[in-house]
Design an enzyme around this catalytic site. Structure first.
Site, mmCIF file in Angstrom:
data_model
loop_
_atom_site.group_PDB
_atom_site.id
_atom_site.type_symbol
_atom_site.label_atom_id
_atom_site.label_comp_id
_atom_site.label_asym_id
_atom_site.label_seq_id
_atom_site.Cartn_x
_atom_site.Cartn_y
_atom_site.Cartn_z
ATOM 1 C CB SER A 262 44.086 84.221 47.110
ATOM 2 O OG SER A 262 43.502 84.204 45.847
ATOM 3 C CE LYS A 266 48.204 84.900 42.480
ATOM 4 N NZ LYS A 266 47.466 83.762 42.097
ATOM 5 C CD1 TRP A 353 40.769 82.558 39.565
ATOM 6 C CD2 TRP A 353 40.346 81.981 37.452
ATOM 7 N NE1 TRP A 353 41.178 83.590 38.755
ATOM 8 C CE2 TRP A 353 40.933 83.259 37.456
ATOM 9 C CE3 TRP A 353 39.991 81.408 36.233
ATOM 10 C CZ2 TRP A 353 41.181 83.986 36.287
ATOM 11 C CZ3 TRP A 353 40.250 82.127 35.062
ATOM 12 C CH2 TRP A 353 40.832 83.398 35.104
ATOM 13 C CG HIS A 403 39.501 81.466 46.057
ATOM 14 N ND1 HIS A 403 40.709 80.903 45.736
ATOM 15 C CD2 HIS A 403 39.737 82.794 46.241
ATOM 16 C CE1 HIS A 403 41.637 81.839 45.704
ATOM 17 N NE2 HIS A 403 41.075 82.998 46.014
#
Ligand code: GCU
Length: 424
Positions: A262, A266, A353, A403
């Site tokens: 998540s 990044k 998402w 997720h």
């Protein structure tokens, strides 16, 4: 009991909505028509045809754009002052393994930053290849191991983990073991190193804490528009862990796979793009600002991420809110910066998402740079089916579920490392 069942049912019904905020696009047919910057064309229009031109011209040009326009520049000369092994033992929850806890200390002008790293290694003679990844709630949450030191850094409250008053406590020990398949990692001959990301930079819109102040010029109180946001700070921390690995004979610093989930996915991608010592880079459900193409505007958008998390990117990134087509880069180019090192992108079917298809396409459109090196990337514009991992130099899977980081994900990461580190 009946009431409980009703609320559990209602909760299950609203869960997908909760995971996917309303007012955003989840419909593939509504993805705008977009044109991506070509990773192999110089800004002046010249085509990149050789590895040499990529490495000497296009790679630095691309890296600079991500630094100046997206994540913000990471200070090149800011390093830890010292590393100290503060605790070691073989009394771990796994047979044939050992633990080390390292304190990474940064001291400057009377200020101190302490970053704690927890390392598990297989028993025996190293050096061992290793996975490195940040955790969200402290090193003591990834294991039941009572020896693991509890971080004193600021943390977001999470009453379900017993976290109130922004402090970690004994109550949260082991609450995130489900996300870390440590037994599996060790059994396969790898070590695991993990750090609480808030030790490096607390995840709040505040630039007076964490590592940022260590880079300020006299009188400066926040990064300038092209200087580092939080994702860059977390990437910086991963590189400092790498500095430590280079000093530890038990660790094979040439075989470190940096992994993140998540927002931390990044950070792992940006760290791997920026610091070429990471031999493998793994992004799990990294979404917007990670592996997913911004121009698709599917699920989370640049505007939403800049609004909700104003501290993650550099201030210059605000110019691209609702203005993705003016971005001089898109996220496929972040992945391309990892080339020719293997990169793995993992998605989850229900994690709309994070735009699973956008994450896949990030890898697909990065692939021409891998091909320039004679390496195989993702060869098809169509995503593979659920649970059909691709293990090329650009790897990818999409698994069922939400997720999260699951054992399934870890098993693929280990297979990917086995293949690319050991030709297994
Ligand atoms: C939010 C955010 C995402 C991020 C995620 C996480 O959902 O919008 O960009 O990846 O948090 O880090 O868990």
């Amino acid at each position: 009991m009946r009431n409980f069942l009703i609320s559990a049912f209602v909760f299950m019904l609203i869960l997908p909505v909760w995971a996917q905020p309303e007012g955003f696009n989840y419909d593939e047919s509504k993805v705008p028509v977009y044109k991506l910057p070509d990773p192999l064309t110089l800004r002046g229009g010249k085509k990149v045809k050789t590895v040499k031109t990529w490495e000497q011209k296009k790679r630095p040009e691309t890296l600079r754009l991500f630094e100046e326009q997206v994540y913000g520049k990471i200070p090149a000369d800011l390093k830890m002052t010292s590393f100290r092994v503060i605790e070691e033992g073989t009394d771990t929850p796994w047979p044939d393994s050992r633990r080390k806890q390292v304190e990474m200390l940064l001291e400057k002008d009377g200020q101190e930053l302490r970053v704690g790293m927890l390392i598990y290694l297989p028993e025996g003679k190293g050096p061992f290849p290793l996975f490195l990844g940040y955790n969200f709630y402290g090193n003591h949450t990834v294991t039941e191991d009572v020896q693991v030191v509890i971080s004193e850094s600021w943390v977001a409250n999470n009453p379900s983990f017993g976290i109130v008053h922004n402090q970690l406590t004994e109550q949260s020990r082991g609450v995130r073991t489900n996300r870390w398949s440590i037994g599996e990692i060790l059994k396969n001959g790898y070590g695991l190193a993990t750090i609480y990301y808030g030790d490096v930079d607390p995840d709040r819109n505040e630039f007076s804490d964490g590592v940022h102040p260590f880079s300020y010029r006299n009188g400066q109180t926040a990064p300038a528009p092209g200087e580092w946001g939080a994702i860059s700070a977390w990437a910086w921390g991963l590189s400092r862990a790498m500095d430590y690995f280079e000093t530890d004979p038990d660790i094979d610093a040439a075989k470190v796979a940096v992994m993140g989930h998540s927002r931390l996915g990044k950070a792992a991608l940006w760290a791997g793009a920026h610091d070429q010592r990471f031999a493998i880079v793994i992004s799990n459900n990294s979404g917007c600002g990670g592996a997913a193409l911004s121009r698709r505007k599917f699920g989370e958008t640049v505007k939403r991420i800049n609004t909700n998390f104003p501290h993650w990117f550099c201030d210059n990134f605000n110019a691209y809110s609702d203005n993705e087509n003016s971005l001089p880069v898109d996220q496929h180019q972040l992945i391309a910066l990892v080339a020719p090192r293997p990169v793995y992108i993992a998605s989850a079917e229900e994690d709309l998402w994070a735009d699973p298809k956008g994450e896949y396409l990030g890898g697909f459109y990065a692939s021409p740079v891998y091909e320039l090196y004679g390496r195989k990337g993702l060869t098809s514009p169509d995503m593979p089916g659920i649970h059909q991992p691709v293990m090329n130099h650009v790897g990818y899977h999409i698994r069922a579920g939400k997720h999260d980081v699951t054992e399934y994900d870890w098993i693929q990461f280990i297979r990917f490392a086995d293949k690319h580190f050991f030709n297994k």
